[in-house]
Write an enzyme that holds these catalytic residues in place. Structure first.
Site, short mmCIF file in Angstrom:
data_model
loop_
_atom_site.label_atom_id
_atom_site.label_comp_id
_atom_site.label_asym_id
_atom_site.label_seq_id
_atom_site.Cartn_x
_atom_site.Cartn_y
_atom_site.Cartn_z
CB ALA A 193 -0.88 -0.01 1.24
N GLY B 60 1.16 -5.63 0.44
CA GLY B 60 0.34 -5.88 -0.76
C GLY B 60 1.15 -6.40 -1.93
CD GLU C 63 -2.11 -8.73 1.41
OE1 GLU C 63 -2.17 -7.53 1.08
OE2 GLU C 63 -2.80 -9.23 2.31
CD GLU D 158 0.43 -6.48 5.24
OE1 GLU D 158 1.23 -7.33 5.65
OE2 GLU D 158 0.09 -6.39 4.06
N1 COA Z 1 4.41 3.70 0.10
C1 COA Z 1 4.85 4.92 -0.33
N2 COA Z 1 6.14 5.20 -0.56
C2 COA Z 1 7.02 4.22 -0.35
C3 COA Z 1 6.65 2.93 0.09
C4 COA Z 1 5.29 2.69 0.32
N3 COA Z 1 4.82 1.49 0.71
N4 COA Z 1 7.76 2.19 0.24
C5 COA Z 1 8.80 2.97 -0.11
N5 COA Z 1 8.36 4.20 -0.46
C6 COA Z 1 9.14 5.37 -0.85
C7 COA Z 1 9.99 5.86 0.32
O1 COA Z 1 9.24 6.65 1.21
C8 COA Z 1 11.05 6.62 -0.41
O2 COA Z 1 10.54 7.88 -0.78
P1 COA Z 1 11.39 9.24 -0.49
O3 COA Z 1 12.55 9.14 -1.42
O4 COA Z 1 10.42 10.31 -0.84
O5 COA Z 1 11.77 9.18 0.95
C9 COA Z 1 11.26 5.81 -1.68
O6 COA Z 1 10.09 5.01 -1.85
C10 COA Z 1 12.45 4.89 -1.59
O7 COA Z 1 12.31 4.10 -0.42
P2 COA Z 1 13.54 3.79 0.55
O8 COA Z 1 13.01 3.20 1.81
O9 COA Z 1 14.39 5.00 0.69
O10 COA Z 1 14.33 2.73 -0.34
P3 COA Z 1 15.09 1.43 0.13
O11 COA Z 1 15.71 0.85 -1.09
O12 COA Z 1 15.98 1.72 1.30
O13 COA Z 1 13.95 0.43 0.67
C11 COA Z 1 11.87 -0.76 0.63
C12 COA Z 1 12.93 -0.02 -0.20
C13 COA Z 1 10.72 -1.11 -0.30
C14 COA Z 1 12.50 -2.07 1.17
C15 COA Z 1 11.42 0.11 1.82
O14 COA Z 1 11.05 1.38 1.31
C16 COA Z 1 10.27 -0.42 2.61
O15 COA Z 1 10.46 -1.29 3.44
N6 COA Z 1 9.04 0.10 2.40
C17 COA Z 1 7.89 -0.20 3.17
C18 COA Z 1 7.28 -1.50 2.66
C19 COA Z 1 6.14 -2.01 3.51
O16 COA Z 1 6.28 -2.34 4.67
N7 COA Z 1 4.96 -2.09 2.89
C20 COA Z 1 3.80 -2.60 3.50
C21 COA Z 1 2.69 -1.64 3.39
S1 COA Z 1 1.22 -2.29 4.16
#
Ligand code: COA
Length: 260
Positions: free
Chosen positions: A66, A111, A114, A134
């Site tokens: 999400a 997601g 999922e 989550e």
């Molecule tokens: N929604 C919106 N933006 C997201 C996002 C999400 N789920 N996941 C990552 N982003 C954005 C970050 O905020 C960042 O934006 P910014 O540059 O404006 O700060 C950009 O994507 C890059 O993310 P970053 O965390 O800096 O990159 P990374 O390579 O270190 O890590 C992930 C990538 C995907 C592993 C990490 O961002 C992450 O764990 N995200 C959350 C995933 C999650 O738990 N999702 C479940 C949602 S229910």
């Protein structure tokens, strides 16, 4: 090629659908889900498309779940609307009339995992990661995660992964049966396309009915499932493709299936 939050590209009879929000790690905002549902509706009835591959743009992420930046601004009602939309979108994928291969090109979280689980087959790049994170965010998987993960990997492993929110590597995902295979470095789309084409060359009605029988038969007792399988077979009997296959066998050539 269609431009937007989602790109589509045809390769022969296979449609490649690419989540195209790399700056947001291909996170699913509401708009993307709506675009996705529209594409799925068109694909469902398109006889030219015989298989679908879903992947993500960029190197890092397949889909970070999400859109948490969008979520922060949502009212409680808007969150409920979102959850209903993602749940229904993933059901649309699961019940699509064509097989769906998920080509997981990086992080698949929340997601993202999922979405992969709602697909029929999962192929991952070596750097792919998976996780239902989550509970670390004060919520639970609600795009089908609490239901599809136990069905894929067993109830004990599913509880471990969902309750800890732990992220796992492609190797671990393969070892527990969450994914079908890991493609060699740089070959994810080639391997996915090869599998999609090997499905697409088969009779479309047969492929559709086999998917239907597996999906729905898995949820019921075996004798009801066998009855359902029999009905799914019945659908194939009057098809021209079935007759063509028998003719091709006799003539010692490959069948040409037209989906008729
Ligand atoms: N929604 C919106 N933006 C997201 C996002 C999400 N789920 N996941 C990552 N982003 C954005 C970050 O905020 C960042 O934006 P910014 O540059 O404006 O700060 C950009 O994507 C890059 O993310 P970053 O965390 O800096 O990159 P990374 O390579 O270190 O890590 C992930 C990538 C995907 C592993 C990490 O961002 C992450 O764990 N995200 C959350 C995933 C999650 O738990 N999702 C479940 C949602 S229910």
């Amino acid at each position: 090629m269609q431009e937007g939050n989602i790109l589509t590209e045809r390769k022969d009879s296979v449609l490649i659908v690419t989540l195209n929000r790399p700056k947001f790690m291909n996170a699913l905002n509401l708009e993307t889900l709506k675009e996705g549902r529209q594409i799925l509706t068109e694909v469902y009835f398109d006889p030219e498309i015989r298989a679908v591959i879903i992947t993500g743009a960029g190197e890092k992420a397949f889909c970070a779940g999400a859109d948490l930046k969008e979520r922060e601004k949502m009212s409680e009602v808007a969150v409920r609307h979102y959850i209903k939309t993602i749940r229904e979108t993933l059901i649309d994928i699961e019940n699509l009339s064509k097989p769906v291969i998920c080509a997981v090109n990086g992080a698949a979280l929340g997601g993202g995992t999922e979405l992969a689980m709602a697909s029929d087959i999962r192929i991952a790049a070596p750097n792919a990661t998976f996780g239902l994170t989550e509970v670390t965010l004060g919520i639970i998987p609600a795009g089908g995660g609490t239901q599809r993960l136990p069905r894929l990997v067993g109830i004990g492993k599913a509880k471990e992964l969902i309750l800890t929110g732990r992220r796992i590597s492609a190797e671990e995902a393969l070892s527990i049966g969450l994914i079908n295979k890991i493609a060699p470095e740089g070959k994810l789309l080639d391997v996915s396309l090869e599998m999609a084409l090997s499905i697409a060359k088969n009779a479309p009605f047969a492929v559709q009915q086999a998917k239907f029988a597996i999906n729905h038969g898995y949820e019921i007792d075996i004798y009801s499932g066998l009855a359902l399988e029999s009905k799914a077979y019945d659908v194939c009997i009057p098809t021209k493709d079935r007759v063509e296959a028998l003719k091709a066998f006799k003539e010692k050539r490959k069948p040409v299936f037209k989906g008729e």
